[in-house]
Design a protein around this motif. Structure first.
Motif, PDB file in Angstrom:
ATOM      1  N   VAL A 225      64.833  39.709  42.046  1.00 51.77           N
ATOM      2  CA  VAL A 225      64.193  40.422  40.958  1.00 51.77           C
ATOM      3  C   VAL A 225      63.106  39.513  40.317  1.00 51.77           C
ATOM      4  N   PHE A 226      63.599  38.174  39.997  1.00 50.55           N
ATOM      5  CA  PHE A 226      62.645  37.388  39.521  1.00 50.55           C
ATOM      6  C   PHE A 226      61.313  36.934  40.428  1.00 50.55           C
ATOM      7  N   LEU A 227      61.785  37.052  41.664  1.00 53.16           N
ATOM      8  CA  LEU A 227      60.557  36.699  42.519  1.00 53.16           C
ATOM      9  C   LEU A 227      59.785  37.659  42.638  1.00 53.16           C
ATOM     10  N   LEU A 228      60.242  38.965  42.419  1.00 54.61           N
ATOM     11  CA  LEU A 228      59.535  40.218  42.383  1.00 54.61           C
ATOM     12  C   LEU A 228      58.629  40.228  41.086  1.00 54.61           C
ATOM     13  N   LEU A 229      58.934  40.022  40.331  1.00 55.74           N
ATOM     14  CA  LEU A 229      58.325  39.965  38.799  1.00 55.74           C
ATOM     15  C   LEU A 229      57.151  38.917  38.761  1.00 55.74           C
ATOM     16  N   ALA A 230      57.610  37.606  39.534  1.00 62.04           N
ATOM     17  CA  ALA A 230      56.583  36.629  39.504  1.00 62.04           C
ATOM     18  C   ALA A 230      55.418  36.972  40.502  1.00 62.04           C
ATOM     19  N   ALA A 231      55.620  37.705  41.436  1.00 57.82           N
ATOM     20  CA  ALA A 231      54.622  38.098  42.462  1.00 57.82           C
ATOM     21  C   ALA A 231      53.741  39.248  41.773  1.00 57.82           C
ATOM     22  N   VAL A 232      54.324  40.066  40.905  1.00 56.92           N
ATOM     23  CA  VAL A 232      53.563  41.122  40.084  1.00 56.92           C
ATOM     24  C   VAL A 232      52.760  40.266  39.077  1.00 56.92           C
ATOM     25  N   VAL A 233      53.090  39.256  38.473  1.00 53.78           N
ATOM     26  CA  VAL A 233      52.337  38.379  37.648  1.00 53.78           C
ATOM     27  C   VAL A 233      51.261  37.747  38.386  1.00 53.78           C
ATOM     28  N   VAL A 234      51.347  37.119  39.574  1.00 53.91           N
ATOM     29  CA  VAL A 234      50.304  36.706  40.406  1.00 53.91           C
ATOM     30  C   VAL A 234      49.509  37.504  40.832  1.00 53.91           C
ATOM     31  N   MET A 235      49.906  38.624  41.155  1.00 54.57           N
ATOM     32  CA  MET A 235      49.063  39.700  41.947  1.00 54.57           C
ATOM     33  C   MET A 235      48.244  40.482  40.640  1.00 54.57           C
ATOM     34  N   PHE A 236      48.443  40.304  39.478  1.00 52.45           N
ATOM     35  CA  PHE A 236      47.592  41.050  38.551  1.00 52.45           C
ATOM     36  C   PHE A 236      46.781  40.130  37.571  1.00 52.45           C
ATOM     37  N   ASP A 237      46.771  38.775  38.312  1.00 48.88           N
ATOM     38  CA  ASP A 237      46.038  37.869  37.679  1.00 48.88           C
ATOM     39  C   ASP A 237      44.656  37.599  38.765  1.00 48.88           C
ATOM     40  N   PRO A 238      43.607  38.200  38.321  1.00 51.84           N
ATOM     41  CA  PRO A 238      42.291  38.190  39.190  1.00 51.84           C
ATOM     42  C   PRO A 238      41.880  36.598  39.561  1.00 51.84           C
ATOM     43  N   LEU A 239      42.204  35.648  38.810  1.00 49.90           N
ATOM     44  CA  LEU A 239      41.667  34.326  39.221  1.00 49.90           C
ATOM     45  C   LEU A 239      42.428  33.669  40.392  1.00 49.90           C
ATOM     46  N   LEU A 240      43.839  34.170  40.523  1.00 47.92           N
ATOM     47  CA  LEU A 240      44.775  33.738  41.556  1.00 47.92           C
ATOM     48  C   LEU A 240      44.407  34.647  42.894  1.00 47.92           C
ATOM     49  N   VAL A 241      44.025  35.845  42.631  1.00 42.49           N
ATOM     50  CA  VAL A 241      43.841  36.763  43.780  1.00 42.49           C
ATOM     51  C   VAL A 241      42.412  36.604  44.375  1.00 42.49           C
ATOM     52  N   MET A 242      41.439  36.658  43.750  1.00 44.62           N
ATOM     53  CA  MET A 242      40.167  36.558  44.012  1.00 44.62           C
ATOM     54  C   MET A 242      39.481  35.384  43.858  1.00 44.62           C
ATOM     55  N   GLY A 243      39.937  34.222  43.306  1.00 42.66           N
ATOM     56  CA  GLY A 243      39.411  33.002  42.938  1.00 42.66           C
ATOM     57  C   GLY A 243      38.430  33.256  41.902  1.00 42.66           C
ATOM     58  N   GLU A 244      37.625  32.116  41.287  1.00 44.40           N
ATOM     59  CA  GLU A 244      36.895  32.122  40.546  1.00 44.40           C
ATOM     60  C   GLU A 244      35.611  32.389  41.055  1.00 44.40           C
TER      61      GLU A 244
END
Length: 301
Positions: A225-244
């Protein structure tokens, strides 16, 4: 009497599942560390803490999923719950120390080696502390050289992971780095398990504590569950997914992103007829412009 050790009681199911968990934790941890290093904001410590917890949880879950396939044919195997979960705390703490060193001291060779060594020792400590929580009707012995090899693998893998966090750009490249990290952590685990030798004491008797099956629920559901929540946080951060975006990146020498500080970017050369300094621009006489155009057209290009 020597016990018969089987590390693959469920075939390839446990190694594959353990590898995937190590990759997931590594991917999340590397992306969070990258986020904290390239975008210095007020949440830097939070991103580093999330990355350390993701990596620590991933390798801990990987270890005990792999241990589901471990068995001794002549004796039941059980686990001491406090020691088992203490190994999780040790993993997160030591991985966190290594990541925070790199996050706040910079990505120099010294910090990478120091942080990687501490992180790798944390991975090895987690493994052998978890093994210390194993209960069976006998004694577990280790081959010294194989144990040393497993520690070296853990340190090298951790150092390479930290290097990837500060050097690898792009989502796909980070995904590849997490796969390499998953392979290295899994290799460390099974190298360490190759050092195990079980000597049984007389007639086997049921051991105290929790069996691997009874620990399956808290080991998988909680960290999962923790890893799933961490994945959600990462997925919803545009700088992590798309880059700057390129237009937001600071430029330095040569106009390259993240260039040398204090060195201005090269300015665009003024076009023909355009003054270099608009504030000091003066009207150009029409006759001078006419002569310049005729000279430009007569040149042999």
């Amino acid at each position: 009497m020597q016990g018969t050790v089987d590390g693959f009681s469920y075939g390839v199911v446990t190694p594959v599942a353990a590898f995937l968990m190590a990759c997931l934790g590594g991917a999340l941890g590397l992306r969070c560390t990258t986020r904290s290093l390239r975008h210095r904001d007020t949440f830097k410590a939070g991103w580093l803490a999330l990355g350390a917890t993701s990596i620590g949880t991933g390798i801990w879950t990987m270890h005990f999923i792999a241990m589901m396939g471990f068995s001794v044919r002549q004796s039941p195997v059980s686990y001491d719950r406090p020691i088992t979960f203490a190994s999780l705390g040790v993993a997160i703490l030591m991985v966190g120390i290594g990541i925070f060193i790199v996050g706040y001291r910079g990505a120099t060779a010294l910090t990478l080696v120091t942080g990687g060594t501490i992180t790798g020792l944390g991975v090895a400590t987690m493994h052998y502390l978890g093994m210390a929580g194993m209960r069976l009707h006998g004694e577990i012995r280790y081959d010294t050289l194989t144990v040393a090899l497993s520690v070296v693998i853990a340190v090298v893998a951790a150092t390479a992971a930290l290097w990837a966090a500060v050097s690898v750009h792009g989502f796909l490249a980070s995904l590849g780095a997490s796969v390499v990290m998953g392979l290295a952590v899994s290799g460390m685990h099974y190298t360490a398990m190759a050092a195990v030798d079980v000597r049984l004491h007389g007639t086997p008797a049921p051991g105290g504590g929790d069996t691997a099956s009874s620990l399956l629920l808290p080991m998988l559901i909680g960290p999962g569950v923790f890893l799933l929540l961490a994945a959600v946080v990462v997925m919803f951060d545009p700088l992590l997914v798309m880059g700057e975006p390129d237009w937001q990146r600071p430029t330095g020498r040569g106009g390259h992103p993240y260039g040398a500080p204090g060195v201005p970017s090269p300015r665009r050369a003024p076009a023909y007829g355009e003054p270099a300094n608009w504030s000091a621009a003066r009207p150009v006489p029409r006759s001078a412009r006419r002569v310049a155009r005729s000279t430009y057209r007569s040149q042999d290009w």
